[in-house]
Design a protein around this motif. Structure first.
Motif, PDB file in Angstrom:
ATOM      1  N   PRO A   1      24.949  13.866  55.553  1.00 47.38           N
ATOM      2  CA  PRO A   1      23.500  14.126  55.565  1.00 47.38           C
ATOM      3  C   PRO A   1      23.049  15.167  56.573  1.00 47.38           C
ATOM      4  O   PRO A   1      21.948  15.703  56.444  1.00 47.38           O
ATOM      5  N   ASN A   2      23.887  15.483  57.577  1.00 52.78           N
ATOM      6  CA  ASN A   2      23.484  16.457  58.586  1.00 52.78           C
ATOM      7  C   ASN A   2      24.204  17.805  58.445  1.00 52.78           C
ATOM      8  O   ASN A   2      24.103  18.657  59.332  1.00 52.78           O
TER       9      ASN A   2
ATOM     10  N   GLY B   1      24.542  21.063  46.168  1.00 51.32           N
ATOM     11  CA  GLY B   1      23.112  20.825  45.995  1.00 51.32           C
ATOM     12  C   GLY B   1      22.299  21.942  46.631  1.00 51.32           C
ATOM     13  O   GLY B   1      22.488  23.115  46.325  1.00 51.32           O
ATOM     14  N   ASP B   2      21.409  21.587  47.546  1.00 56.18           N
ATOM     15  CA  ASP B   2      20.538  22.582  48.184  1.00 56.18           C
ATOM     16  C   ASP B   2      21.141  23.215  49.436  1.00 56.18           C
ATOM     17  O   ASP B   2      20.503  24.065  50.067  1.00 56.18           O
TER      18      ASP B   2
ATOM     19  N   GLY C   1      25.123  17.311  44.129  1.00 59.13           N
ATOM     20  CA  GLY C   1      24.702  17.079  45.508  1.00 59.13           C
ATOM     21  C   GLY C   1      25.608  16.134  46.276  1.00 59.13           C
ATOM     22  O   GLY C   1      25.182  15.507  47.254  1.00 59.13           O
ATOM     23  N   LEU C   2      26.875  16.079  45.869  1.00 61.35           N
ATOM     24  CA  LEU C   2      27.820  15.162  46.513  1.00 61.35           C
ATOM     25  C   LEU C   2      27.965  15.451  48.007  1.00 61.35           C
ATOM     26  O   LEU C   2      27.988  14.527  48.829  1.00 61.35           O
ATOM     27  N   ILE C   3      28.062  16.727  48.388  1.00 59.18           N
ATOM     28  CA  ILE C   3      28.318  17.065  49.789  1.00 59.18           C
ATOM     29  C   ILE C   3      27.182  16.600  50.706  1.00 59.18           C
ATOM     30  O   ILE C   3      27.434  15.895  51.698  1.00 59.18           O
ATOM     31  N   PRO C   4      25.920  16.938  50.422  1.00 56.51           N
ATOM     32  CA  PRO C   4      24.853  16.434  51.308  1.00 56.51           C
ATOM     33  C   PRO C   4      24.675  14.923  51.225  1.00 56.51           C
ATOM     34  O   PRO C   4      24.219  14.307  52.200  1.00 56.51           O
TER      35      PRO C   4
ATOM     36  N   ASP D   1      28.081  11.363  59.866  1.00 49.19           N
ATOM     37  CA  ASP D   1      26.808  11.720  60.495  1.00 49.19           C
ATOM     38  C   ASP D   1      26.937  12.905  61.451  1.00 49.19           C
ATOM     39  O   ASP D   1      25.932  13.532  61.811  1.00 49.19           O
ATOM     40  N   GLN D   2      28.187  13.202  61.870  1.00 48.36           N
ATOM     41  CA  GLN D   2      28.398  14.320  62.800  1.00 48.36           C
ATOM     42  C   GLN D   2      28.790  15.612  62.101  1.00 48.36           C
ATOM     43  O   GLN D   2      28.814  16.674  62.728  1.00 48.36           O
ATOM     44  N   VAL D   3      29.120  15.533  60.807  1.00 50.42           N
ATOM     45  CA  VAL D   3      29.590  16.729  60.093  1.00 50.42           C
ATOM     46  C   VAL D   3      28.452  17.742  59.975  1.00 50.42           C
ATOM     47  O   VAL D   3      27.397  17.449  59.423  1.00 50.42           O
TER      48      VAL D   3
END
Length: 576
Positions: free
Chosen positions: A296-297, A321-322, A289-292, A214-216
């Protein structure tokens, strides 16, 4: 991380860059005079009659000091590696020697590394960060998932520390303090960054990133290949990582005591996070979209994505992904040259603005008719739309050094040129009158890969070889692909590869049969990973590794690895 905001003045850094680039010509002259003054006692310069007393140092330098390559400088640098402390190339003994990756020539080059180069690195990173952070602001408490691998330095027989350029940077005592204001806290403990086992380090980078998911704020590796390799590895080990998180115990694969201890401190049983990651992974379609999904942030993905890294951009975009892909800055083991001050541009459009005080830069126009006919021009004399080879003079003893990089001038930022990297100048495929560069090979592979993509299969990696064991000689292209397909599809790909080389010398040679039919050699899964393992075993840094796009005779072991793993081969009928 509040300290970052308090100690880094983004606007001031940008203003300084604006001022410097407006006065690029004057800054260049001053930089050269500075370099010559600091190194006026260097034996190399004195051999050419430079004693620091010229009334016009710039003119004297260009008229008396010749253009050189690593071949001419190698004897001087070898003396330094062997412990000669006299002022050979620089006014003072160099504190360390950098090793290039060595993948193109089969052997690494030795390059002097000095405190000035370290400061140049920090200056470039500060400049690029200011422009990047203006576009993609990072939260104060954010972290970075950084796939950094710092290989060991060794001490030469002359007592000089030797390591890859990235290792010399990461292990420099000024690095951590200099980077603190401009980088987010890394997810991984230092023990992972300095792990002697790169496989364990990569696993722990992935695990650490998910623990702080969540901090990445962004994902980084020096090269795009490093990020793609990391998430291809994640596809294989994700269930093991989920188990580690659920049980709060590192995998048995983590055997380096310091690394295991550091990871044990991070881990506590977290079944909820484990289930979240399992659900995310199971819900993805072919890992798009594996990375997002994992982070998620995250705001962007960052690394070198131009030149030899371009073939990995498609796969990187699949994982991202995007998320924006932001191209890292332009430099080499010999030194940094230019910063990405337009970070929103895609990797395909990315340009880099030369920082005028990092060195003295000249540009050798590409001659259509051969070598040695053109004279280099200065930084502010280049013309938009033209292509040049970069010539660098730096504080670490490289004088009028031909870098071998071909760049195109896309425009100017104030009065400093904005470059687009095109390719390495040296020909990698040539049998007689044919002339094909790494860029030509890349375009040929991209064209043929489109045929393969119709079958939902991708080229994982590739290389090439000039096979003169037959008469006439021919090009051999090695492909590792992601699945099995029909022979007629691969035959089409082979023909497409052959037609993809549009150099007039090659086409005419194929038509009159002085170059034989191109050969496509499909290798088994994991073959290019074996090639990487070979170079890592020779001391290359995992973070600095670049796949050799042409395997030369001096790379006999790599050629052996590729040839031993060929599972099928095809000869072109494109010119029959």
């Amino acid at each position: 991380m509040l300290e970052k905001v308090e100690t880094f003045d983004m606007n001031r850094v940008i203003d300084e860059f604006e001022e410097m680039t407006r006065n690029a010509d004057q800054v260049q002259k001053q930089t050269l005079e500075d370099i010559l003054l600091k190194n006026k006692s260097a034996i190399y310069l004195q051999n050419f009659g430079l004693d620091g007393n010229a009334t016009d140092p710039e003119q004297a330098f260009k008229s008396m000091v010749p253009l050189v390559t690593d071949v001419e400088l190698e004897p001087y640098i070898k003396r330094m590696v062997d412990g000669d402390t006299s002022p050979i190339l620089t006014g003072h003994p160099v504190p360390a020697i950098s090793l290039s990756s060595g993948t193109s020539q089969g052997r690494p080059k030795f390059i002097p590394f000095t405190d000035e180069l370290m400061e140049n690195t920090l200056q470039l990173f500060r400049t690029a960060f200011a422009f990047r952070n203006r576009e993609f602001p990072i939260d104060d408490n954010g972290r970075a998932l950084q796939f950094i691998f710092s290989s060991k330095q060794y001490i030469s027989k002359g007592g000089v520390p030797v390591g890859t350029a990235t290792t010399n940077v990461y292990r420099n005592p000024n690095f951590k303090a200099g980077m603190k204001p401009i980088t987010s806290l890394s997810c991984s403990p230092d023990e992972v960054l300095f792990s002697p086992d790169v496989h364990q380090a990569l696993y722990c980078h992935l695990l650490s990133g998910i623990l702080f998911r969540d901090q990445v704020q962004y994902v980084f590796a020096v090269f795009a290949h490093g990020i793609v390799h990391a998430f291809r590895t994640f596809e294989q080990v994700w269930e093991e990582i989920v188990t580690d998180i659920k049980d709060g115990v590192p995998s048995n694969r983590i055997t380096v005591p310091s690394v295991r201890a550091a990871m044990s401190k991070l881990l506590t049983p977290n079944p909820e996070l484990a289930e979240t990651i399992r659900t995310k992974c199971m819900s993805l379609s072919n890992w798009y979209g594996l990375i997002p999904a994992l982070f998620p942030n995250a705001k962007y993905v960052y690394g070198i994505m131009t030149g030899s890294m371009e073939p990995y951009v498609h796969k990187l975009r699949h994982y991202a992904g995007d998320l924006p892909l932001v191209s890292h800055d332009y430099g080499s083991s010999e030194g940094w040259i230019a910063a990405n001050v337009t970070p929103r541009l895609s990797p395909e459009e990315a340009t880099f603005a030369v920082i005028p005080n990092l060195g003295y830069f000249e540009f050798l126009p590409l001659s259509e008719t051969g070598e040695g006919e053109e004279k280099p021009v200065g930084l502010t004399e280049v013309k938009i739309g033209e292509e040049y080879e970069v010539v660098i003079t730096n504080y670490a003893g490289l004088y009028r050094y031909r870098l071998g990089d071909v760049v195109k001038i896309e425009g100017f930022y104030n009065n400093t040129p904005q470059l687009k990297f095109i390719c390495r100048r040296n020909l990698i495929l040539s049998i007689n009158i044919d002339k094909n560069t790494e860029r030509d090979l890349q375009l040929s592979v991209e064209s043929a890969a489109k045929r393969l993509s119709e079958e939902k299969i991708e080229v994982i990696d590739f290389s090439s070889h000039v096979d003169v064991s037959t008469d006439p000689g021919h090009y051999a292209i090695f492909w590792e692909i992601s699945g099995e397909t029909k022979e007629d599809v691969l035959q089409d790909c082979c023909n497409c590869l052959d037609r993809g080389f549009i150099d007039a010398g090659y086409v005419s040679s194929r038509k009159c049969k002085t170059i034989g039919p191109l050969e496509l050699k499909v290798v088994g899964k994991g073959t290019f990973r074996k090639v990487q393992e070979h170079f890592l075993g020779l001391g290359s840094s995992a973070g600095q590794f670049k796949m050799p796009r042409c395997v030369k005779p001096s790379n006999a072991k790599v050629l052996q690895i590729l040839c031993e793993n060929v599972v099928s081969n095809y000869f072109s009928t494109a010119f029959d």
